[in-house]
Design a protein around this motif. Structure first.
Motif, PDB file in Angstrom:
ATOM      1  N   LYS A  35      27.456  17.642 -26.257  1.00 50.98           N
ATOM      2  CA  LYS A  35      26.635  16.484 -25.898  1.00 50.98           C
ATOM      3  C   LYS A  35      27.160  15.867 -24.611  1.00 50.98           C
ATOM      4  N   ASP A  76      21.776  14.587 -26.234  1.00 51.28           N
ATOM      5  CA  ASP A  76      22.022  15.916 -26.787  1.00 51.28           C
ATOM      6  C   ASP A  76      21.880  17.047 -25.783  1.00 51.28           C
ATOM      7  N   SER A  77      21.043  16.849 -24.758  1.00 54.52           N
ATOM      8  CA  SER A  77      20.767  17.967 -23.856  1.00 54.52           C
ATOM      9  C   SER A  77      20.760  17.509 -22.408  1.00 54.52           C
ATOM     10  N   ARG A 120      31.332  15.576 -20.929  1.00 54.18           N
ATOM     11  CA  ARG A 120      30.760  16.527 -21.879  1.00 54.18           C
ATOM     12  C   ARG A 120      31.664  16.541 -23.101  1.00 54.18           C
ATOM     13  N   ILE A 127      24.742   8.472 -25.292  1.00 53.94           N
ATOM     14  CA  ILE A 127      25.040   9.846 -25.696  1.00 53.94           C
ATOM     15  C   ILE A 127      23.719  10.579 -25.815  1.00 53.94           C
TER      16      ILE A 127
END
Length: 147
Positions: free
Chosen positions: A64, A116-117, A59, A114
């Motif tokens: 992210k 975002d959520s 994290r 990578i």
């Protein structure tokens, strides 16, 4: 296929959030590196007929999720058979060569994604690893009991 989920390691972090500098390998043979500030959440190792896949989830400080996949085919390991004579390795320590019970094997190819959520993360990792990430994010690592 066998999966060995791993518990998150406790980081000796420079601050209270458990954040530190993380460098992950990327690309063919892990020849590139990506660096960011974050913390390790968890990992899973999948051993199959064709090879091993190691997935690690981190994290970042911005929230992210960083996913590193390492895929190593058993056929690549056959090319390393000359290590026995070159480095005088003891085959009784074969588990160390494969990264079992020690550092990860340094062979294979790496990818870094990578997202975002946590919802986007579901598509990048196995269901079992996803459940572990959700547990690591939603629940505190240490629960204080008033007993």
């Amino acid at each position: 296929m066998t999966t060995e989920p791993q518990q998150p390691a406790v980081l000796d972090a420079p601050n209270d959030e458990g954040l530190g500098e993380i460098i992950v390998k990327d690309g063919p043979g892990g020849l590139r590196a990506k660096r960011f500030v974050g913390r390790f959440l968890c990992e899973a190792k999948d051993y199959g007929k064709t090879g091993v896949e190691v997935s690690k989830v981190y994290r970042s400080r911005t929230g992210k999720f960083v996913v590193q996949h390492q895929v190593a085919e058993w056929t690549e390991f056959q090319n390393r058979s000359d290590l026995m004579t070159e480095l005088k390795l003891d085959w009784r320590n074969w588990r160390n060569l494969l990264g079992i019970g020690s550092d990860e094997p340094d062979w294979g190819d790496y990818t870094v994604d990578i997202v975002d959520s946590i919802d986007e993360l579901r598509e990048k990792v196995s269901p079992k690893l996803y459940r572990r990430v959700v547990a690591a994010v939603e629940t505190p690592h240490t629960e204080d009991l008033d007993i």
